[in-house]
Design a protein around this motif. Structure first.
Motif, short mmCIF file in Angstrom:
data_model
loop_
_atom_site.label_atom_id
_atom_site.label_comp_id
_atom_site.label_asym_id
_atom_site.label_seq_id
_atom_site.Cartn_x
_atom_site.Cartn_y
_atom_site.Cartn_z
N LEU A 461 0.81 -1.21 0.00
CA LEU A 461 0.00 0.00 0.00
C LEU A 461 0.84 1.27 0.00
O LEU A 461 0.56 2.23 -0.73
N LYS A 462 1.89 1.30 0.81
CA LYS A 462 2.70 2.50 0.93
C LYS A 462 3.34 2.88 -0.40
O LYS A 462 3.33 4.05 -0.82
N SER A 463 3.89 1.90 -1.10
CA SER A 463 4.54 2.18 -2.39
C SER A 463 3.53 2.60 -3.44
O SER A 463 3.79 3.49 -4.27
N LEU A 464 2.36 2.00 -3.42
CA LEU A 464 1.32 2.38 -4.38
C LEU A 464 0.87 3.82 -4.16
O LEU A 464 0.69 4.58 -5.12
N LEU A 465 0.70 4.19 -2.91
CA LEU A 465 0.28 5.56 -2.62
C LEU A 465 1.34 6.58 -2.98
O LEU A 465 1.05 7.77 -3.14
N ALA A 482 -5.72 -7.43 -7.52
CA ALA A 482 -4.59 -8.05 -8.21
C ALA A 482 -3.77 -8.95 -7.30
O ALA A 482 -3.34 -10.04 -7.70
N PHE A 483 -3.56 -8.49 -6.06
CA PHE A 483 -2.67 -9.23 -5.17
C PHE A 483 -3.41 -10.05 -4.12
O PHE A 483 -2.78 -10.72 -3.30
N ARG A 484 -4.74 -9.98 -4.12
CA ARG A 484 -5.59 -10.81 -3.25
C ARG A 484 -5.27 -10.62 -1.76
O ARG A 484 -5.42 -11.54 -0.97
N GLN A 485 -4.84 -9.44 -1.38
CA GLN A 485 -4.60 -9.16 0.03
C GLN A 485 -5.88 -8.65 0.67
O GLN A 485 -6.70 -8.02 0.01
N PRO A 486 -6.10 -8.91 1.97
CA PRO A 486 -7.38 -8.58 2.62
C PRO A 486 -7.55 -7.10 2.92
O PRO A 486 -7.49 -6.66 4.08
N PHE A 487 -7.74 -6.31 1.88
CA PHE A 487 -7.99 -4.88 2.02
C PHE A 487 -9.40 -4.56 1.53
O PHE A 487 -9.85 -5.10 0.51
N ALA A 488 -10.08 -3.70 2.26
CA ALA A 488 -11.39 -3.23 1.83
C ALA A 488 -11.24 -1.96 1.01
O ALA A 488 -10.31 -1.18 1.23
N VAL A 489 -12.13 -1.75 0.07
CA VAL A 489 -12.14 -0.53 -0.72
C VAL A 489 -13.36 0.29 -0.33
O VAL A 489 -14.44 -0.25 -0.08
N VAL A 490 -13.19 1.60 -0.27
CA VAL A 490 -14.29 2.49 0.11
C VAL A 490 -14.34 3.66 -0.87
O VAL A 490 -13.37 4.41 -0.99
N ASP A 491 -15.46 3.77 -1.56
CA ASP A 491 -15.74 4.96 -2.36
C ASP A 491 -17.12 5.46 -1.96
O ASP A 491 -17.69 5.01 -0.96
N THR A 492 -17.68 6.37 -2.70
CA THR A 492 -18.99 6.92 -2.35
C THR A 492 -20.06 5.84 -2.29
O THR A 492 -20.92 5.84 -1.41
N ASN A 493 -19.99 4.90 -3.23
CA ASN A 493 -20.98 3.83 -3.27
C ASN A 493 -20.86 2.90 -2.06
O ASN A 493 -21.85 2.56 -1.42
N ALA A 530 -11.44 -13.66 0.92
CA ALA A 530 -12.24 -13.38 -0.28
C ALA A 530 -12.49 -11.89 -0.43
O ALA A 530 -13.58 -11.46 -0.79
N SER A 531 -11.46 -11.09 -0.17
CA SER A 531 -11.67 -9.64 -0.21
C SER A 531 -12.00 -9.15 -1.62
O SER A 531 -12.83 -8.25 -1.79
N ARG A 532 -11.39 -9.74 -2.63
CA ARG A 532 -11.65 -9.30 -4.00
C ARG A 532 -13.13 -9.45 -4.35
O ARG A 532 -13.79 -8.50 -4.76
N ASP A 533 -13.64 -10.66 -4.19
CA ASP A 533 -15.03 -10.91 -4.57
C ASP A 533 -15.99 -10.10 -3.70
O ASP A 533 -17.02 -9.61 -4.19
N PHE A 534 -15.68 -9.95 -2.42
CA PHE A 534 -16.58 -9.20 -1.54
C PHE A 534 -16.60 -7.73 -1.93
O PHE A 534 -17.68 -7.12 -2.01
N ASN A 535 -15.43 -7.14 -2.18
CA ASN A 535 -15.38 -5.74 -2.60
C ASN A 535 -16.14 -5.51 -3.90
O ASN A 535 -16.91 -4.55 -4.03
N LEU A 536 -15.94 -6.41 -4.86
CA LEU A 536 -16.64 -6.28 -6.13
C LEU A 536 -18.14 -6.49 -5.95
O LEU A 536 -18.96 -5.86 -6.63
#
Length: 585
Positions: A461-465, A482-493, A530-536
């Motif tokens: 995350l740090k390098s990407l930012l 892409a990397f299947r790490q357990p991160f959640a994504v948050v946008d307006t939706n 399953a962070s990818r599928d859950f986020n999507l």
């Protein structure tokens, strides 16, 4: 929002379902045990699906007992009063590398608060250990972001004599970041063969789970009688100097003091603290002994053995206590009945984890059938995933985005190729999407990846930012997709979904992706495997059902547990039906 300590009325704990949904089998939830004693509370939590990765107590014999009965042996002897944050963190990382604790449990020594303590000391060191527990909980929460804690003690802590001390403990636990729930529970209601009331404080991390209202379990069992538990045991061995556990037949803890008092000969005991005689047909008095004042056996010829006291606390017969006779009596007296620990542990799982498990299962099941199909979702290639995230910034996923994505991938299939792409050609490709400046941003991004990371997207995350044009949402999306790490994504939706589903009373910031409150909540909800599928799935649900205007709640696959549905849509429908039936006032 101001924090309130809730002295709640307990409600019946649901069995193994949440609103009709079966609980998903989960791996054991890691926790830390402070003031662990011989491990009664930990045993109860273990039975409920938790695992202690580190247990700490200052009593050498209690640590030996804990490790004798638990595998792997995770208990360590340490003076918790002097334990510093850095040392505790180091102990944990060494004992359980790679594991993050989700909770802290413990029952600090409570004799100075006990109603039965008639020889109270003004400056009893044990009276400060509740604050020690609070200090260590705060340190662990700052380091790991705990889910919960459990504090167990005697009900005397709430009396007028100790009220200020109790308030100070609650104040520190509140400052540590938790919503607090306080209740007295009777162990006998959970099948323990004694009347033993305990004070329980459960803390739920208010940053991660602001919607959780913890429900204490209500035990419905009748306490067993003394005969049910220890009837039929053989005569114990009486203490003598040099007696070893191996010299004691039947069970190493089936020993007791010699009955020297004349009261054992004349059978007259009265109701004094030192000579309380048990009744075969009733539950035991509280198993809490001072100065080895073990209760008198119902036959009246001797005191209970350590084994008998241990069984009256609800320990299994296979358990073995270590140390001298005095050590063992102290341990069994201070122990938390495992049945009580198990009941509270199951209530914690039902309050925190079961609703999340139901949401994950429902949403992932729906996503498997209804997911939207895009070319960037059919790959784990970090180049294509990050490229798609750049094209989708401030843009809905339309056919125009698909065409631009496919043309860029075909003409410039790597970061190195994209870094050399003609500016005007890129502008032509992205022009139908609007925001033509993205052509320039794409070239800058490509050149930075080539120069700084050898043409590969960095997997952290740090390098990407640190890359140009990459914000919180895009960075987390790449890490998850892409990397299947357990991160959640948050946008307006996603923010809209979280607020509606959990009924959050939050004032959203202009950029939800940078709202740390929402990010902590989202991270607590996303399944690690399953962070990818859950986020999507959340993104697709927002596109199809949880829309900003006119949400389609009636066909939403997760509406049954959605606070917005239950409070607004369903509630309005129920009110309307009552009006139609003429039943409203």
């Amino acid at each position: 929002m101001q924090e309130v300590v809730l002295f709640v009325r307990p409600v019946p704990a649901r069995a193994h379902t949440w609103l009709g949904h079966p609980m998903k089998r989960q791996t054991a939830i890691p926790l830390i045990s402070l003031f662990s004693g011989p491990g009664g509370l930990d045993l109860g939590f273990r039975r409920a699906g938790f695992k202690t990765v580190l247990a700490i107590d200052s009593n050498k014999a209690a640590v030996e007992t804990y490790n004798r009965n638990t595998r792997p042996a995770v208990a360590q002897q340490c003076d918790l009063n002097a334990l510093q944050k850095e040392t505790l963190i180091s102990m944990l990382r060494k004992a359980s590398p790679g594991q993050v604790p989700r909770g802290v449990i413990g029952g600090p020594p409570c004799q100075s608060f006990s109603l039965g303590n008639v020889r109270k000391k003004r400056h009893d060191r044990r009276s400060r250990q509740g604050l020690v527990f609070a200090r260590l909980v705060q340190a662990l929460n700052q380091e790991f972001g705990l889910d919960f804690f459990l504090f167990e003690n005697v009900v005397g802590l709430r009396t007028s004599r100790h009220r200020n001390r109790f308030k100070a403990i609650l104040r520190e636990l509140r400052k540590a970041g938790f919503n607090l729930f306080v209740q007295e529970l009777d162990c006998g209601a959970f099948g323990v063969p004694q009347r033993r009331r305990r004070l329980i404080v459960v803390g739920i991390n208010r940053a991660k789970y602001p919607w959780v209202k913890f429900e204490f379990p209500i035990g419905s069992a009748q306490p067993a009688t003394v005969r049910d538990v220890i009837g039929g045991l053989p005569r114990p061995t009486f203490y003598r100097r040099g007696l070893k556990p191996r010299d004691i037949p039947f069970h190493p803890n089936h020993w007791t003091m010699n009955p020297l008092s004349r009261k054992f000969r004349n059978g007259i005991f009265g109701n004094g603290r030192s000579f309380k005689k048990l009744d075969w047909k009733k539950p035991s008095y509280t198993v809490a002994y001072g100065n080895r004042e073990i209760h008198v056996h119902p036959d009246g010829h001797r005191r209970l053995s350590v084994l008998e006291a241990m069984l009256l606390q609800g320990f299994p017969r296979t358990y073995q206590f270590r140390g001298t006779l005095s050590d063992q009596i102290t341990q069994v007296s201070d122990a938390v009945p495992p049945a009580l620990g198990e009941a509270i542990a199951r209530a914690i799982k039902l309050s925190i984890y079961s609703p999340i498990t139901v949401l994950q299962a429902s949403l992932l099941g729906w996503f498997k059938q209804k997911q939207r199909r895009f070319p960037w979702r059919q790959t784990r290639d970090s180049f294509r995933v990050l490229l798609a995230e750049k094209l989708l910034q401030q843009t809905a996923a339309t056919r125009a985005v698909v065409r631009a994505f496919r043309e860029i991938v075909r003409r410039y299939p790597s970061w190195a190729a994209l870094a050399e792409a003609p500016k005007q050609e890129l502008k032509r490709i992205v022009a139908p999407l609007g925001f033509a400046y993205r052509a320039v941003e794409l070239r800058h991004l490509a050149r930075a990846i080539v120069q700084r990371h050898g043409g590969r997207v960095p997997p952290n995350l740090k390098s990407l930012l640190g890359l140009p044009g990459i914000g919180d949402y895009s960075a987390r999306a790449v890490i998850s997709f892409a990397f299947r790490q357990p991160f959640a994504v948050v946008d307006t939706n996603v923010a809209r979904f979280l607020v509606r589903y959990f009924g959050l009373k939050l004032r959203l910031t202009q950029n939800p992706a940078r709202d740390r409150r929402l990010q902590r909540i989202a991270d607590a909800v996303v399944p690690p495997d399953a962070s990818r599928d859950f986020n999507l799935a959340v993104l697709d649900l927002c596109a199809s059902h949880c829309k900003a205007r006119q949400p389609e709640c009636n066909t939403c696959p997760v509406r049954a547990q959605c606070a917005y549905w239950n409070m607004n849509v369903r509630g309005a429908a129920v009110t309307l039906s009552r009006v139609s039936a003429g039943v409203t006032k």
